[in-house]
Design a protein around this motif. Structure first.
Motif, mmCIF file in Angstrom:
data_model
loop_
_atom_site.group_PDB
_atom_site.id
_atom_site.type_symbol
_atom_site.label_atom_id
_atom_site.label_comp_id
_atom_site.label_asym_id
_atom_site.label_seq_id
_atom_site.Cartn_x
_atom_site.Cartn_y
_atom_site.Cartn_z
ATOM 1 N N VAL A 61 29.207 35.414 50.592
ATOM 2 C CA VAL A 61 29.340 36.001 49.260
ATOM 3 C C VAL A 61 28.938 37.467 49.292
ATOM 4 N N THR A 62 27.844 37.769 49.992
ATOM 5 C CA THR A 62 27.379 39.149 50.104
ATOM 6 C C THR A 62 28.394 40.026 50.820
ATOM 7 N N LEU A 63 28.997 39.493 51.868
ATOM 8 C CA LEU A 63 30.001 40.255 52.612
ATOM 9 C C LEU A 63 31.210 40.572 51.739
ATOM 10 N N VAL A 64 31.677 39.578 50.986
ATOM 11 C CA VAL A 64 32.862 39.774 50.148
ATOM 12 C C VAL A 64 32.592 40.766 49.021
ATOM 13 N N THR A 65 31.493 40.532 48.276
ATOM 14 C CA THR A 65 31.186 41.425 47.157
ATOM 15 C C THR A 65 30.854 42.832 47.638
ATOM 16 N N GLY A 66 30.180 42.929 48.788
ATOM 17 C CA GLY A 66 29.866 44.250 49.346
ATOM 18 C C GLY A 66 31.112 45.012 49.742
ATOM 19 N N PHE A 67 32.070 44.303 50.349
ATOM 20 C CA PHE A 67 33.326 44.932 50.750
ATOM 21 C C PHE A 67 34.091 45.458 49.545
ATOM 22 N N LEU A 68 34.232 44.597 48.507
ATOM 23 C CA LEU A 68 34.964 45.001 47.313
ATOM 24 C C LEU A 68 34.263 46.143 46.588
ATOM 25 N N SER A 69 32.946 46.096 46.534
ATOM 26 C CA SER A 69 32.187 47.168 45.882
ATOM 27 C C SER A 69 32.329 48.476 46.641
ATOM 28 N N HIS A 70 32.340 48.388 47.979
ATOM 29 C CA HIS A 70 32.480 49.581 48.816
ATOM 30 C C HIS A 70 33.815 50.280 48.568
ATOM 31 N N LEU A 71 34.841 49.485 48.264
ATOM 32 C CA LEU A 71 36.167 50.048 47.988
ATOM 33 C C LEU A 71 36.308 50.527 46.547
ATOM 34 N N GLY A 72 35.270 50.293 45.729
ATOM 35 C CA GLY A 72 35.342 50.701 44.331
ATOM 36 C C GLY A 72 36.325 49.866 43.542
ATOM 37 N N ILE A 73 36.408 48.564 43.889
ATOM 38 C CA ILE A 73 37.424 47.705 43.295
ATOM 39 C C ILE A 73 37.253 47.554 41.788
ATOM 40 N N SER A 74 36.021 47.705 41.286
ATOM 41 C CA SER A 74 35.769 47.516 39.856
ATOM 42 C C SER A 74 35.572 48.840 39.118
ATOM 43 N N ASP A 75 35.706 49.959 39.830
ATOM 44 C CA ASP A 75 35.526 51.264 39.188
ATOM 45 C C ASP A 75 36.694 51.567 38.254
ATOM 46 N N ALA A 76 36.397 52.310 37.211
ATOM 47 C CA ALA A 76 37.451 52.714 36.277
ATOM 48 C C ALA A 76 38.371 53.734 36.945
ATOM 49 N N PRO A 77 39.685 53.599 36.794
ATOM 50 C CA PRO A 77 40.618 54.558 37.392
ATOM 51 C C PRO A 77 40.525 55.913 36.699
ATOM 52 N N PRO A 78 40.912 56.983 37.375
ATOM 53 C CA PRO A 78 40.865 58.307 36.745
ATOM 54 C C PRO A 78 41.823 58.388 35.560
ATOM 55 N N GLU A 79 41.499 59.253 34.604
ATOM 56 C CA GLU A 79 42.325 59.369 33.395
ATOM 57 C C GLU A 79 43.751 59.811 33.709
ATOM 58 N N THR A 80 43.912 60.567 34.777
ATOM 59 C CA THR A 80 45.253 61.050 35.128
ATOM 60 C C THR A 80 46.196 59.924 35.506
ATOM 61 N N SER A 81 45.654 58.751 35.826
ATOM 62 C CA SER A 81 46.506 57.631 36.235
ATOM 63 C C SER A 81 46.996 56.798 35.062
ATOM 64 N N ALA A 82 46.646 57.209 33.849
ATOM 65 C CA ALA A 82 47.018 56.431 32.661
ATOM 66 C C ALA A 82 48.427 56.739 32.172
ATOM 67 N N THR A 83 49.134 57.616 32.858
ATOM 68 C CA THR A 83 50.489 57.976 32.437
ATOM 69 C C THR A 83 51.502 56.936 32.892
ATOM 70 N N LYS A 84 52.640 56.895 32.234
ATOM 71 C CA LYS A 84 53.676 55.926 32.563
ATOM 72 C C LYS A 84 54.244 56.176 33.955
ATOM 73 N N ASP A 85 54.385 55.089 34.715
ATOM 74 C CA ASP A 85 54.966 55.128 36.061
ATOM 75 C C ASP A 85 54.219 56.103 36.974
ATOM 76 N N PHE A 86 52.900 56.109 36.851
ATOM 77 C CA PHE A 86 52.081 57.029 37.636
ATOM 78 C C PHE A 86 52.259 56.795 39.133
#
Length: 212
Positions: A61-86
């Protein structure tokens, strides 16, 4: 003694096969009901803690959650990516067309930060996106405008990594094209060495374009 049933399903021995079939159906219905119940109970707030299966080792569990956290899997995307067909905008201007012949299209491009992954190599999704565009372009050298192209399958093999600033040559070639199906192969090679980095195969369905 074998008794022939009036039921059109099958012949059976009285008291043996049919009861077993009913028991099996009952078990399947119970399993499906249990699965649906579990699915409903697992509906949760996406911001809450993940559901961890019982018996899952803490180390894993630690390995999986650590890997995903390291990749920023739950971080909010930048505002510039909110455009259509970005995502398509990321590839705008990336490809340089080198040659176009019947059944073959060649392009070149460099690995820029916008299409690189966390490790500094060309992102796998970018490889697939470029392969799709190359395949469509190559298919259009033999399939006219009277037919629409619908992507039915895209298979990508990642043989090695292309790091930042490496220049690649994408070579799309026709495998076969018939009345209803067109198959395209795409190879990605490092321009300086010719090393094969990625391969892709795309299958398109050729459908008549709607008449307005």
């Amino acid at each position: 003694m074998i008794t022939v049933s009036a039921c059109p399903i099958a012949s059976y021995k009285v008291g043996m096969k049919m009861p077993r079939l009913k028991q099996r159906n009952n078990r399947e219905e119970t399993s499906m009901a249990t699965l649906k119940t579990q699915t409903r109970t697992q509906t949760r707030d996406p911001n809450s803690s993940p559901i961890i299966s019982e018996g899952m080792p803490d180390e894993h569990v630690t390995l999986v959650t650590g890997f995903l956290s390291h990749l920023g899997i739950s971080d909010a995307p930048p505002e510039t990516s909110a455009t259509k067909d970005f995502y398509s905008d990321l590839l705008s201007g990336l490809l340089k067309v080198d040659s176009i012949t019947r059944g073959r299209v060649m392009c070149s491009f460099s690995v820029i930060p916008a299409v690189a992954n966390h490790y500094g190599g060309l992102h796998g999704g970018a490889v697939a996106a470029v392969a799709e565009r190359m395949a469509v372009a190559c298919a259009r050298t033999v399939v006219g405008a009277e037919k629409e192209l619908f992507l039915g399958e895209l298979r990508v093999s990642y043989l090695s990594s292309a790091q930042l600033n490496v220049e690649l040559v994408a070579d799309g070639s026709l495998v076969k094209s018939g009345r209803n199906i067109t198959v395209i192969s795409v190879e990605f090679r490092v321009k300086t060495s010719g090393k094969l980095a990625y391969t892709a195969h795309a299958t398109f369905y050729n459908m008549p374009a709607p008449k307005l």
